[in-house]
Design an enzyme around this catalytic site. Structure first.
Site, PDB file in Angstrom:
ATOM      1  N   ASP A 193      -3.374 -10.454  -2.909  1.00 10.97           N
ATOM      2  CA  ASP A 193      -3.582 -10.086  -1.576  1.00 10.97           C
ATOM      3  C   ASP A 193      -4.881  -9.670  -1.323  1.00 10.97           C
ATOM      4  O   ASP A 193      -5.527  -9.273  -2.719  1.00 10.97           O
ATOM      5  CB  ASP A 193      -3.041  -9.041  -0.415  1.00 10.97           C
ATOM      6  CG  ASP A 193      -3.031  -8.060   0.689  1.00 10.97           C
ATOM      7  OD1 ASP A 193      -1.889  -8.831   1.367  1.00 10.97           O
ATOM      8  OD2 ASP A 193      -4.087  -7.732   1.238  1.00 10.97           O
ATOM      9  N   ASP A 218      -5.105 -12.658   3.417  1.00  6.10           N
ATOM     10  CA  ASP A 218      -5.987 -12.505   3.990  1.00  6.10           C
ATOM     11  C   ASP A 218      -7.295 -12.704   2.828  1.00  6.10           C
ATOM     12  O   ASP A 218      -8.067 -12.479   3.642  1.00  6.10           O
ATOM     13  CB  ASP A 218      -5.845 -10.485   4.794  1.00  6.10           C
ATOM     14  CG  ASP A 218      -5.165 -10.241   3.216  1.00  6.10           C
ATOM     15  OD1 ASP A 218      -4.731 -10.356   2.163  1.00  6.10           O
ATOM     16  OD2 ASP A 218      -4.600  -9.151   3.557  1.00  6.10           O
ATOM     17  N   HIS A 229      -6.394  -7.022  -0.055  1.00  7.00           N
ATOM     18  CA  HIS A 229      -6.204  -5.739  -0.329  1.00  7.00           C
ATOM     19  C   HIS A 229      -5.938  -4.961  -1.959  1.00  7.00           C
ATOM     20  O   HIS A 229      -4.631  -6.149  -2.088  1.00  7.00           O
ATOM     21  CB  HIS A 229      -6.139  -4.778   0.778  1.00  7.00           C
ATOM     22  CG  HIS A 229      -7.113  -5.889   2.442  1.00  7.00           C
ATOM     23  ND1 HIS A 229      -6.889  -5.725   2.505  1.00  7.00           N
ATOM     24  CD2 HIS A 229      -8.022  -4.490   2.303  1.00  7.00           C
ATOM     25  CE1 HIS A 229      -7.513  -5.831   3.460  1.00  7.00           C
ATOM     26  NE2 HIS A 229      -7.863  -4.860   3.695  1.00  7.00           N
ATOM     27  N   HIS A 279       0.905  -0.849  -0.016  1.00  5.04           N
ATOM     28  CA  HIS A 279      -0.093   0.068   0.342  1.00  5.04           C
ATOM     29  C   HIS A 279       0.853   0.858   0.039  1.00  5.04           C
ATOM     30  O   HIS A 279       0.377   2.096  -0.647  1.00  5.04           O
ATOM     31  CB  HIS A 279      -1.185   0.007   1.532  1.00  5.04           C
ATOM     32  CG  HIS A 279      -2.159  -1.307   1.802  1.00  5.04           C
ATOM     33  ND1 HIS A 279      -3.074  -0.811   0.364  1.00  5.04           N
ATOM     34  CD2 HIS A 279      -2.143  -1.682   2.604  1.00  5.04           C
ATOM     35  CE1 HIS A 279      -3.642  -2.164   0.404  1.00  5.04           C
ATOM     36  NE2 HIS A 279      -3.390  -2.756   1.592  1.00  5.04           N
TER      37      HIS A 279
END
Length: 319
Positions: A175, A256, A177, A138
Protein backbone atom coordinates in the site's frame (compact mmCIF):
# COMPACT_ATOMS: atom_id res chain seq x y z
CA UNK A 1 -7.63 -15.32 -26.37
CA UNK A 2 -6.46 -15.70 -22.78
CA UNK A 3 -3.12 -17.46 -22.92
CA UNK A 4 -2.82 -17.42 -19.14
CA UNK A 5 -5.65 -19.97 -18.98
CA UNK A 6 -3.49 -22.55 -20.73
CA UNK A 7 -1.10 -22.52 -17.81
CA UNK A 8 -3.68 -23.25 -15.14
CA UNK A 9 -2.68 -26.11 -12.87
CA UNK A 10 -5.12 -28.75 -11.56
CA UNK A 11 -5.35 -27.11 -8.13
CA UNK A 12 -7.82 -28.05 -5.43
CA UNK A 13 -10.37 -25.55 -6.69
CA UNK A 14 -10.21 -22.06 -8.10
CA UNK A 15 -8.88 -18.91 -6.46
CA UNK A 16 -11.39 -17.90 -3.80
CA UNK A 17 -12.94 -14.45 -4.21
CA UNK A 18 -14.33 -13.67 -0.77
CA UNK A 19 -16.72 -10.79 -0.32
CA UNK A 20 -20.17 -9.85 0.96
CA UNK A 21 -22.84 -7.33 0.05
CA UNK A 22 -22.65 -5.97 3.62
CA UNK A 23 -19.28 -4.47 2.67
CA UNK A 24 -21.19 -2.04 0.45
CA UNK A 25 -23.17 -0.71 3.41
CA UNK A 26 -20.29 1.15 5.06
CA UNK A 27 -20.46 4.76 3.90
CA UNK A 28 -18.36 7.61 5.30
CA UNK A 29 -20.13 10.31 3.32
CA UNK A 30 -20.43 11.82 -0.13
CA UNK A 31 -17.05 12.39 -1.72
CA UNK A 32 -15.10 10.19 0.68
CA UNK A 33 -12.47 8.23 -1.30
CA UNK A 34 -13.08 4.98 0.61
CA UNK A 35 -16.47 4.45 -1.00
CA UNK A 36 -18.71 1.46 -1.83
CA UNK A 37 -18.08 2.02 -5.54
CA UNK A 38 -14.57 0.60 -5.08
CA UNK A 39 -15.93 -2.94 -4.81
CA UNK A 40 -18.38 -2.40 -7.64
CA UNK A 41 -15.60 -1.18 -9.94
CA UNK A 42 -13.49 -4.25 -9.14
CA UNK A 43 -16.35 -6.65 -9.87
CA UNK A 44 -17.22 -4.86 -13.12
CA UNK A 45 -13.61 -5.08 -14.32
CA UNK A 46 -13.35 -8.77 -13.46
CA UNK A 47 -16.59 -9.42 -15.31
CA UNK A 48 -15.50 -7.43 -18.36
CA UNK A 49 -12.15 -9.21 -18.54
CA UNK A 50 -13.82 -12.61 -18.08
CA UNK A 51 -11.65 -13.26 -15.05
CA UNK A 52 -14.64 -13.70 -12.78
CA UNK A 53 -15.50 -17.01 -14.50
CA UNK A 54 -12.27 -18.45 -13.14
CA UNK A 55 -12.79 -17.53 -9.49
CA UNK A 56 -14.93 -19.21 -6.86
CA UNK A 57 -17.00 -16.57 -5.11
CA UNK A 58 -17.35 -17.20 -1.39
CA UNK A 59 -19.57 -15.31 1.04
CA UNK A 60 -17.67 -13.74 3.90
CA UNK A 61 -18.96 -14.79 7.33
CA UNK A 62 -19.24 -12.49 10.31
CA UNK A 63 -16.09 -12.60 12.40
CA UNK A 64 -16.64 -13.99 15.89
CA UNK A 65 -15.78 -12.16 19.09
CA UNK A 66 -13.26 -14.91 19.87
CA UNK A 67 -11.51 -14.39 16.54
CA UNK A 68 -11.39 -10.62 17.06
CA UNK A 69 -10.12 -11.04 20.62
CA UNK A 70 -6.88 -12.58 19.37
CA UNK A 71 -6.00 -9.08 18.10
CA UNK A 72 -8.38 -6.55 19.60
CA UNK A 73 -9.15 -6.37 23.35
CA UNK A 74 -12.87 -6.85 24.11
CA UNK A 75 -13.06 -3.32 25.51
CA UNK A 76 -11.96 -1.95 22.14
CA UNK A 77 -14.56 -4.01 20.24
CA UNK A 78 -17.19 -2.80 22.72
CA UNK A 79 -16.09 0.78 22.10
CA UNK A 80 -16.45 0.40 18.32
CA UNK A 81 -19.88 -1.17 18.80
CA UNK A 82 -20.92 1.69 21.08
CA UNK A 83 -19.93 4.25 18.44
CA UNK A 84 -22.11 2.73 15.71
CA UNK A 85 -24.86 5.26 14.88
CA UNK A 86 -28.43 4.34 14.02
CA UNK A 87 -28.56 7.26 11.57
CA UNK A 88 -26.00 9.61 10.08
CA UNK A 89 -22.30 9.22 10.85
CA UNK A 90 -20.09 9.17 13.91
CA UNK A 91 -16.55 10.38 13.34
CA UNK A 92 -13.80 8.31 15.00
CA UNK A 93 -11.08 10.63 13.72
CA UNK A 94 -10.93 13.33 11.01
CA UNK A 95 -10.59 10.67 8.27
CA UNK A 96 -12.64 7.81 9.67
CA UNK A 97 -16.38 7.73 10.28
CA UNK A 98 -18.97 5.10 11.10
CA UNK A 99 -22.38 4.83 9.45
CA UNK A 100 -25.22 2.44 10.35
CA UNK A 101 -23.72 -0.09 7.93
CA UNK A 102 -20.14 0.11 9.19
CA UNK A 103 -20.25 -2.52 11.92
CA UNK A 104 -21.65 -5.35 9.77
CA UNK A 105 -19.24 -4.41 6.98
CA UNK A 106 -16.27 -4.45 9.36
CA UNK A 107 -17.30 -7.80 10.81
CA UNK A 108 -17.65 -9.28 7.32
CA UNK A 109 -14.28 -7.83 6.30
CA UNK A 110 -12.45 -9.49 9.19
CA UNK A 111 -14.49 -12.65 8.76
CA UNK A 112 -13.46 -12.85 5.11
CA UNK A 113 -9.79 -13.21 6.00
CA UNK A 114 -10.55 -15.90 8.58
CA UNK A 115 -12.57 -17.73 5.93
CA UNK A 116 -9.68 -17.46 3.49
CA UNK A 117 -7.34 -19.08 5.99
CA UNK A 118 -9.84 -21.90 6.52
CA UNK A 119 -10.21 -22.55 2.79
CA UNK A 120 -6.47 -22.70 2.21
CA UNK A 121 -5.60 -24.76 5.28
CA UNK A 122 -8.39 -27.22 4.54
CA UNK A 123 -7.33 -27.60 0.91
CA UNK A 124 -10.48 -26.07 -0.57
CA UNK A 125 -8.74 -23.31 -2.51
CA UNK A 126 -5.15 -22.72 -3.66
CA UNK A 127 -5.20 -19.02 -2.72
CA UNK A 128 -7.70 -16.27 -1.98
CA UNK A 129 -8.48 -12.61 -2.55
CA UNK A 130 -10.66 -10.79 -0.03
CA UNK A 131 -12.63 -8.04 -1.78
CA UNK A 132 -13.65 -6.24 1.36
CA UNK A 133 -14.06 -2.88 3.00
CA UNK A 134 -13.48 -1.13 5.31
CA UNK A 135 -9.73 -1.77 5.01
CA UNK A 136 -7.68 -2.72 8.04
CA UNK A 137 -3.91 -2.25 8.05
CA UNK A 138 -3.92 1.07 9.95
CA UNK A 139 -6.03 -0.34 12.81
CA UNK A 140 -3.88 -0.98 15.85
CA UNK A 141 -4.88 -3.39 18.59
CA UNK A 142 -6.87 -0.72 20.43
CA UNK A 143 -7.11 2.18 17.99
CA UNK A 144 -9.01 2.78 14.75
CA UNK A 145 -7.56 5.21 12.23
CA UNK A 146 -6.97 5.82 8.55
CA UNK A 147 -10.33 4.45 7.34
CA UNK A 148 -9.74 1.24 9.39
CA UNK A 149 -11.64 -0.24 12.36
CA UNK A 150 -10.53 -3.88 12.72
CA UNK A 151 -7.20 -5.09 11.36
CA UNK A 152 -8.66 -7.65 8.98
CA UNK A 153 -5.37 -9.17 7.88
CA UNK A 154 -4.06 -9.40 11.44
CA UNK A 155 -7.20 -11.25 12.52
CA UNK A 156 -6.56 -13.78 9.75
CA UNK A 157 -2.89 -14.13 10.64
CA UNK A 158 -3.78 -14.76 14.28
CA UNK A 159 -6.28 -17.42 13.17
CA UNK A 160 -3.59 -19.18 11.14
CA UNK A 161 -1.17 -19.10 14.06
CA UNK A 162 -3.64 -20.03 16.80
CA UNK A 163 -6.12 -22.40 15.16
CA UNK A 164 -3.90 -24.07 12.57
CA UNK A 165 -0.66 -23.78 14.58
CA UNK A 166 1.41 -22.40 11.73
CA UNK A 167 4.92 -21.53 12.88
CA UNK A 168 5.98 -18.97 10.25
CA UNK A 169 3.71 -16.50 8.50
CA UNK A 170 4.78 -13.62 6.23
CA UNK A 171 2.96 -10.35 5.66
CA UNK A 172 3.62 -8.33 2.51
CA UNK A 173 2.27 -4.78 2.34
CA UNK A 174 2.60 -2.65 -0.81
CA UNK A 175 0.00 0.00 0.00
CA UNK A 176 1.14 3.61 -0.50
CA UNK A 177 0.62 4.12 3.24
CA UNK A 178 2.60 2.21 5.84
CA UNK A 179 0.67 -0.55 7.62
CA UNK A 180 1.34 0.84 11.06
CA UNK A 181 -1.40 -1.19 12.74
CA UNK A 182 -0.09 -4.49 11.43
CA UNK A 183 3.43 -3.60 12.52
CA UNK A 184 2.27 -2.55 15.99
CA UNK A 185 0.34 -5.79 16.47
CA UNK A 186 3.08 -8.19 15.37
CA UNK A 187 6.21 -6.35 16.47
CA UNK A 188 8.71 -8.76 17.99
CA UNK A 189 6.54 -11.84 17.23
CA UNK A 190 9.09 -14.33 15.85
CA UNK A 191 6.35 -16.29 14.09
CA UNK A 192 5.56 -13.32 11.84
CA UNK A 193 7.71 -11.46 9.33
CA UNK A 194 6.47 -8.29 7.66
CA UNK A 195 7.97 -6.74 4.55
CA UNK A 196 6.61 -3.52 3.14
CA UNK A 197 7.03 -0.56 0.86
CA UNK A 198 5.30 2.79 1.26
CA UNK A 199 5.71 6.47 0.49
CA UNK A 200 7.65 8.37 3.15
CA UNK A 201 7.34 10.90 4.63
CA UNK A 202 3.59 10.42 4.32
CA UNK A 203 0.62 9.37 6.42
CA UNK A 204 0.83 7.77 8.99
CA UNK A 205 4.35 9.25 9.25
CA UNK A 206 6.11 6.15 10.58
CA UNK A 207 7.66 2.89 9.41
CA UNK A 208 11.07 4.27 8.53
CA UNK A 209 12.28 3.02 11.93
CA UNK A 210 11.03 -0.60 12.22
CA UNK A 211 9.52 -1.55 15.57
CA UNK A 212 11.10 -4.99 15.70
CA UNK A 213 13.70 -7.25 14.07
CA UNK A 214 10.92 -9.08 12.21
CA UNK A 215 9.91 -5.91 10.35
CA UNK A 216 11.58 -5.08 7.04
CA UNK A 217 10.19 -1.76 5.84
CA UNK A 218 11.40 0.05 2.72
CA UNK A 219 10.33 3.71 2.60
CA UNK A 220 10.07 5.16 -0.92
CA UNK A 221 10.37 8.85 -1.75
CA UNK A 222 7.54 10.67 -3.48
CA UNK A 223 7.94 10.20 -7.23
CA UNK A 224 9.36 6.69 -6.95
CA UNK A 225 8.07 4.26 -9.53
CA UNK A 226 8.39 0.71 -10.70
CA UNK A 227 12.18 0.66 -10.75
CA UNK A 228 12.53 1.66 -7.10
CA UNK A 229 9.72 -0.65 -6.05
CA UNK A 230 11.19 -3.66 -7.85
CA UNK A 231 14.63 -2.96 -6.38
CA UNK A 232 13.10 -3.04 -2.90
CA UNK A 233 11.42 -6.35 -3.63
CA UNK A 234 14.51 -7.94 -5.14
CA UNK A 235 17.05 -6.58 -2.67
CA UNK A 236 15.12 -6.62 0.62
CA UNK A 237 11.84 -8.53 0.52
CA UNK A 238 12.79 -11.69 -1.33
CA UNK A 239 16.08 -12.40 0.50
CA UNK A 240 14.37 -11.96 3.88
CA UNK A 241 11.37 -14.05 2.87
CA UNK A 242 13.51 -16.86 1.50
CA UNK A 243 15.49 -17.00 4.71
CA UNK A 244 12.29 -17.01 6.78
CA UNK A 245 10.60 -19.73 4.66
CA UNK A 246 6.99 -18.78 5.48
CA UNK A 247 4.26 -21.42 5.58
CA UNK A 248 1.62 -18.93 4.41
CA UNK A 249 1.74 -15.49 2.80
CA UNK A 250 -0.67 -12.65 3.58
CA UNK A 251 -0.73 -9.63 1.28
CA UNK A 252 -2.01 -6.22 2.36
CA UNK A 253 -2.95 -5.41 -1.21
CA UNK A 254 -3.30 -1.65 -1.42
CA UNK A 255 -3.31 -0.29 -4.96
CA UNK A 256 -3.06 3.41 -4.12
CA UNK A 257 0.62 3.51 -5.11
CA UNK A 258 -0.65 3.50 -8.71
CA UNK A 259 0.46 6.55 -10.69
CA UNK A 260 -3.18 7.48 -11.44
CA UNK A 261 -4.19 7.47 -7.77
CA UNK A 262 -3.97 10.97 -6.33
CA UNK A 263 -4.09 9.64 -2.76
CA UNK A 264 -0.29 9.33 -2.97
CA UNK A 265 2.68 10.26 -5.12
CA UNK A 266 4.19 6.95 -6.22
CA UNK A 267 4.20 5.73 -9.80
CA UNK A 268 3.35 2.04 -9.95
CA UNK A 269 1.31 0.59 -12.82
CA UNK A 270 -0.52 -2.67 -13.43
CA UNK A 271 2.64 -4.34 -14.72
CA UNK A 272 4.33 -3.73 -11.36
CA UNK A 273 1.48 -5.35 -9.44
CA UNK A 274 1.50 -8.27 -11.85
CA UNK A 275 5.28 -8.65 -11.46
CA UNK A 276 5.30 -8.58 -7.65
CA UNK A 277 2.37 -10.99 -7.50
CA UNK A 278 4.24 -13.42 -9.71
CA UNK A 279 7.31 -13.17 -7.47
CA UNK A 280 5.18 -13.92 -4.40
CA UNK A 281 3.38 -16.81 -6.12
CA UNK A 282 6.77 -18.35 -6.95
CA UNK A 283 7.93 -17.94 -3.36
CA UNK A 284 4.69 -19.38 -1.98
CA UNK A 285 5.01 -22.38 -4.26
CA UNK A 286 8.50 -23.04 -2.89
CA UNK A 287 7.82 -22.62 0.83
CA UNK A 288 4.09 -22.30 1.55
CA UNK A 289 2.34 -24.93 -0.58
CA UNK A 290 1.18 -22.02 -2.74
CA UNK A 291 -0.93 -20.55 0.05
CA UNK A 292 -1.52 -16.81 -0.36
CA UNK A 293 -4.27 -14.75 1.28
CA UNK A 294 -4.53 -11.35 -0.40
CA UNK A 295 -6.58 -8.67 1.37
CA UNK A 296 -7.77 -5.45 -0.23
CA UNK A 297 -6.52 -2.32 1.50
CA UNK A 298 -6.25 1.01 -0.36
CA UNK A 299 -6.81 2.06 -3.96
CA UNK A 300 -9.06 5.02 -4.65
CA UNK A 301 -8.94 5.84 -8.34
CA UNK A 302 -11.69 3.47 -9.43
CA UNK A 303 -10.31 2.64 -12.88
CA UNK A 304 -6.71 2.17 -11.72
CA UNK A 305 -7.89 0.11 -8.75
CA UNK A 306 -10.02 -2.19 -10.86
CA UNK A 307 -7.32 -2.73 -13.49
CA UNK A 308 -4.67 -3.36 -10.82
CA UNK A 309 -6.80 -5.91 -8.96
CA UNK A 310 -7.47 -7.67 -12.26
CA UNK A 311 -3.73 -7.89 -12.95
CA UNK A 312 -3.15 -9.19 -9.43
CA UNK A 313 -5.91 -11.79 -9.67
CA UNK A 314 -4.88 -12.93 -13.12
CA UNK A 315 -1.56 -14.10 -11.66
CA UNK A 316 -3.14 -15.63 -8.54
CA UNK A 317 -5.61 -17.56 -10.68
CA UNK A 318 -2.79 -19.01 -12.76
CA UNK A 319 -1.61 -20.74 -9.63
Amino acid sequence: MFNWLKNRLPHNGLTAYITHSDCLLHNMGVGHPECPERLTAIRDQLMASQLFDFLQEVEAPLVTDQQLARIHPPRYVEYIESCAPSVGTFRIDPDTAMSPGTLPAARRAAGAVVKAVDLLCEGKAPNAFCAIRPPGHHAESDRSMGFCFFNNLAVGVAHALSYYKLERVAIIDFDVHHGNGTEQIFRDDPRVMMVSTFQHPFYPYCGDQPLGPNMHNVPLKAGSGGREFREAVENVWLPELRQFQPQMLFISAGFDAHREDDMGSLGLVEADYEWVTRKLVELAAQYAEGRIVSVLEGGYDLSALARSVAAHLRVLSEG
